[in-house]
Enzyme design. Sequence first.
Site, short mmCIF file in Angstrom:
data_model
loop_
_atom_site.label_atom_id
_atom_site.label_comp_id
_atom_site.label_asym_id
_atom_site.label_seq_id
_atom_site.Cartn_x
_atom_site.Cartn_y
_atom_site.Cartn_z
N ASP A 75 65.25 46.56 24.33
CA ASP A 75 66.19 45.87 25.31
C ASP A 75 65.54 44.99 26.38
O ASP A 75 66.40 44.10 26.99
CB ASP A 75 67.20 46.74 26.15
CG ASP A 75 66.68 47.87 26.97
OD1 ASP A 75 65.19 48.16 26.83
OD2 ASP A 75 67.25 48.74 27.64
N ARG A 76 64.36 45.22 26.48
CA ARG A 76 63.60 44.12 27.47
C ARG A 76 63.04 42.89 26.70
O ARG A 76 62.53 43.11 25.45
CB ARG A 76 62.63 44.96 28.23
CG ARG A 76 62.87 46.02 29.12
CD ARG A 76 61.89 46.58 29.99
NE ARG A 76 62.66 47.67 30.98
CZ ARG A 76 62.02 47.86 32.08
NH1 ARG A 76 61.00 47.46 32.46
NH2 ARG A 76 62.58 48.79 32.81
N ASP B 224 60.22 45.96 24.80
CA ASP B 224 59.66 47.22 25.17
C ASP B 224 60.14 48.26 24.15
O ASP B 224 60.52 47.82 22.94
CB ASP B 224 60.43 47.71 26.56
CG ASP B 224 61.73 47.90 26.57
OD1 ASP B 224 62.42 47.30 25.39
OD2 ASP B 224 62.46 48.73 27.32
N ASP C 230 62.47 50.34 23.32
CA ASP C 230 63.83 50.38 22.65
C ASP C 230 64.57 48.93 22.36
O ASP C 230 65.58 48.73 22.39
CB ASP C 230 64.76 51.46 23.63
CG ASP C 230 64.94 50.69 24.97
OD1 ASP C 230 63.91 50.06 25.48
OD2 ASP C 230 65.87 51.10 25.47
N SER D 126 63.46 42.92 35.87
CA SER D 126 62.65 43.85 35.31
C SER D 126 62.55 43.50 33.72
O SER D 126 62.54 44.44 32.82
CB SER D 126 63.07 45.28 35.38
OG SER D 126 64.60 45.40 34.96
N ARG E 126 65.40 61.25 32.00
CA ARG E 126 63.81 61.09 31.37
C ARG E 126 62.60 62.18 31.71
O ARG E 126 62.71 62.14 33.14
CB ARG E 126 63.34 59.58 31.65
CG ARG E 126 64.20 58.49 31.02
CD ARG E 126 63.54 57.06 31.21
NE ARG E 126 64.70 56.17 30.77
CZ ARG E 126 64.42 54.99 30.71
NH1 ARG E 126 63.53 54.35 31.40
NH2 ARG E 126 65.60 54.15 30.02
N THR F 218 70.43 47.73 40.94
CA THR F 218 69.59 47.68 39.41
C THR F 218 70.17 48.68 38.63
O THR F 218 70.59 49.61 39.03
CB THR F 218 68.28 48.53 40.22
OG1 THR F 218 67.70 47.29 40.71
CG2 THR F 218 67.28 48.58 38.91
N LYS G 40 71.16 45.23 27.89
CA LYS G 40 70.39 44.09 27.79
C LYS G 40 69.69 44.17 26.28
O LYS G 40 69.78 44.90 25.75
CB LYS G 40 69.23 44.12 28.98
CG LYS G 40 68.40 45.47 29.02
CD LYS G 40 67.69 45.41 30.02
CE LYS G 40 66.42 46.53 30.16
NZ LYS G 40 67.22 47.88 30.94
N SER H 275 62.79 54.20 27.04
CA SER H 275 62.35 52.76 27.24
C SER H 275 61.16 52.15 27.06
O SER H 275 60.41 52.49 26.20
CB SER H 275 63.12 52.49 28.49
OG SER H 275 63.09 50.93 28.40
N HIS H 276 60.57 51.88 28.44
CA HIS H 276 59.18 51.36 28.36
C HIS H 276 57.99 52.47 28.70
O HIS H 276 56.85 52.03 28.98
CB HIS H 276 59.27 50.16 29.73
CG HIS H 276 59.71 50.80 30.96
ND1 HIS H 276 61.09 50.90 31.11
CD2 HIS H 276 59.26 51.10 31.94
CE1 HIS H 276 61.19 51.54 32.23
NE2 HIS H 276 60.19 51.46 32.89
N GLU I 55 67.99 41.12 34.94
CA GLU I 55 67.34 41.64 36.13
C GLU I 55 66.09 41.13 35.86
O GLU I 55 65.33 40.79 34.91
CB GLU I 55 67.16 43.26 35.56
CG GLU I 55 68.48 43.72 35.75
CD GLU I 55 68.47 45.51 35.80
OE1 GLU I 55 68.55 46.11 36.68
OE2 GLU I 55 68.33 45.84 34.60
C1 VG1 Z 1 63.73 49.99 35.80
C2 VG1 Z 1 64.01 48.76 36.26
C3 VG1 Z 1 65.80 48.45 36.00
C4 VG1 Z 1 65.96 48.82 34.63
C5 VG1 Z 1 65.72 50.16 34.42
C6 VG1 Z 1 66.09 50.46 32.81
O1 VG1 Z 1 64.64 50.98 36.55
O2 VG1 Z 1 63.84 48.48 37.56
O3 VG1 Z 1 66.04 46.80 36.36
O4 VG1 Z 1 67.63 48.64 34.57
O5 VG1 Z 1 64.45 50.33 34.53
O6 VG1 Z 1 65.53 49.48 31.86
P1 VG1 Z 1 64.04 51.75 38.07
O7 VG1 Z 1 64.92 52.56 38.31
O8 VG1 Z 1 62.68 52.26 37.52
O9 VG1 Z 1 63.47 50.49 38.92
V1 VG1 Z 1 64.83 50.52 30.56
O10 VG1 Z 1 64.32 48.95 29.66
O11 VG1 Z 1 64.08 51.56 31.06
O12 VG1 Z 1 66.42 50.83 29.63
CO CO Z 2 64.26 49.57 27.72
#
Ligand code: VG1
Ligand code: CO
Length: 582
Positions: A303-304, A299, A301, A388, A25, A367, A399, A124-125, A386
């Site tokens: 998945d959240r 979110d 994509d 998150s 990213r 994680t 997810k 993602s988010h 998770e």
């Molecule tokens: C974050 C979350 C983690 C999740 C990851 C990807 O990672 O804490 O639980 O699996 O995002 O989610 P980090 O390393 O920033 O804590 V997503 O929806 O970005 O694919």
């Molecule tokens: Co996501």
Amino acid sequence: MVSFEVIEQQTKPFDGQKPGTSGLRKKVKVFQQEHYLANFVQSSFNALPADRVKGSTIVVSGDGRYYSKDAIQIIIRIAAANGVAQVWVGQDGLLSTPAVSGIIRDRVGSKGEKAYGGFILTASHNAGGPDEDFGIKYNTENGGPALEALTDQIYENTKTITTYLIAEGIPDIDIHKIATSSFSGPSGPFSVEVFDATEDYVKMMKQIFDFEAISRLLARPDFTFCYDALHGVAGVYAKRIFLQELGAQESSLLNCTPKEDFGGGHPDPNLTYAKQLVKTMGLGSPVPEEIPEFGAAADGDADRNMILGKKFFVTPSDSVAIIAANAVGAIPYFRNGLKGVARSMPTSAALDVVAKGLGLRQFEVPTGWKFFGNLMDAGMCSICGEESFGTGSDHIREKDGIWAVLAWLSILAYRNRDVAADDKLVTVEDIVTLHWGIYGRHYYTRYDYENVDAGAAKNLMSHLVKLQSNLTAVNKIIKETRPEVSGVKSGDEFEYKDPVDGSVSSHQGIRFLFKDGSRLVFRLSGTGSVGATIRLYIEQYQSDKSKTGADASETLAPLVDVALVLSKMEEFTGRSAPTVIT
Ligand code: VG1
Ligand code: CO
């Protein structure tokens, strides 16, 4: 048929193409540099066995964020040049992360072929747009994110890459039109199939859930529903599933048209960023006169998920525990029982208590969703989650935001199956409160310090590791800060040994485990694109059933104080408050 040639393009390595928690990213501007994306894609192909890439089918799509359209055309040409026989693209380049996972696992092409893997284009988010983030990750044959052995190899390849292969002669594919375009190249035919983004996913959801039972719930006059896709790809699926299949009202859907910049917001379903939904559900101010019974968000994509009841927030850690506790009765897919459950380390232990109560195997992984894949492939885990806002099951290897909403709707439908139209509905809050009554409550909160200076964040972490070697000093600080907080019984850096393939992942977060079962966890985020993000996870278990109704932030305040003093948060980062609290 149009034919193409393969060109060997000279290039130089770029620094920092290391996939994080979930892919690579970076800012869009970084990805837009000439050869940047191509280098990463070629490095990915180079990390895969050449004989499997030749003649394979690869999926390419994502959450529709800015730069996706250009990226798709580039990846198509590199795939063709590397001997891939077919690329599958969701219409408009849209496919949610869970949909890609399902398509890799289950979709069968017209010649009986299946996909070998896929590139998911998402950050993602993270926010989107010309000045925001883009991302790419590779998912393998089981539908899950590439494991560390593969992402490490990809990274190694990015450091030494000198050339990449690209097809010349393939025009830009019209990804808006459902059609197949065929070409002929030096190693044989090549085609790009653009297909409906929702069809396969809807079919899968219908096999998992009882859509009739959910439709009946949505048709109840006393049940109201609201879904916010935050302008991410979930909107495409929400329209199809909630409106067309389940008969929800169009007014139930907020922000369900995907936008390249997510309407300027963070497509992150939490209490800070899902502002409109939070307000609609009566958790902001002013409180609206009419509040839906159930609200959810996704979110970018998809998945959240965030699950809300009327004026009520369900923590993701509670959500996965409650889904696990209710799954067998409420969700047809789990009719024959659960194989086991799993959570990521910083996720609260609410799921552990359910696992114990139901006699299920339970796993604690680092994680990132990739760690659940092996357990699921080995038949050891059915439901996982998770903190998150990620929840899912072994129907795929990601997810799944819409799945989580359908799971909650199924539980609500099941709990209300005998509740007459004029009786009081069993609400989200009722379900959670009853759950706490049986299993106790894990008070939980997460503090994020976003975009902190990377050096400062590193220093804070090393300070904490050092502190762990002297628990007497730790306990002295605790006594001086908040005497009511229990003492620390152990501290470590979380390390995981995968029970399936034996691989070891170290430095997965710093834990302080308290005598009363409370936990403090510190980790650095692996999904940001600039600076560092420190995450602080705070958890306290209350087994006394009469004390589960207190305010979470008040209950956790002493532990928070202790965490801030132990870590010297302000001293290291200059921050007196976190950016986001969930
Ligand atoms: C974050 C979350 C983690 C999740 C990851 C990807 O990672 O804490 O639980 O699996 O995002 O989610 P980090 O390393 O920033 O804590 V997503 O929806 O970005 O694919
Ligand atoms: Co996501």
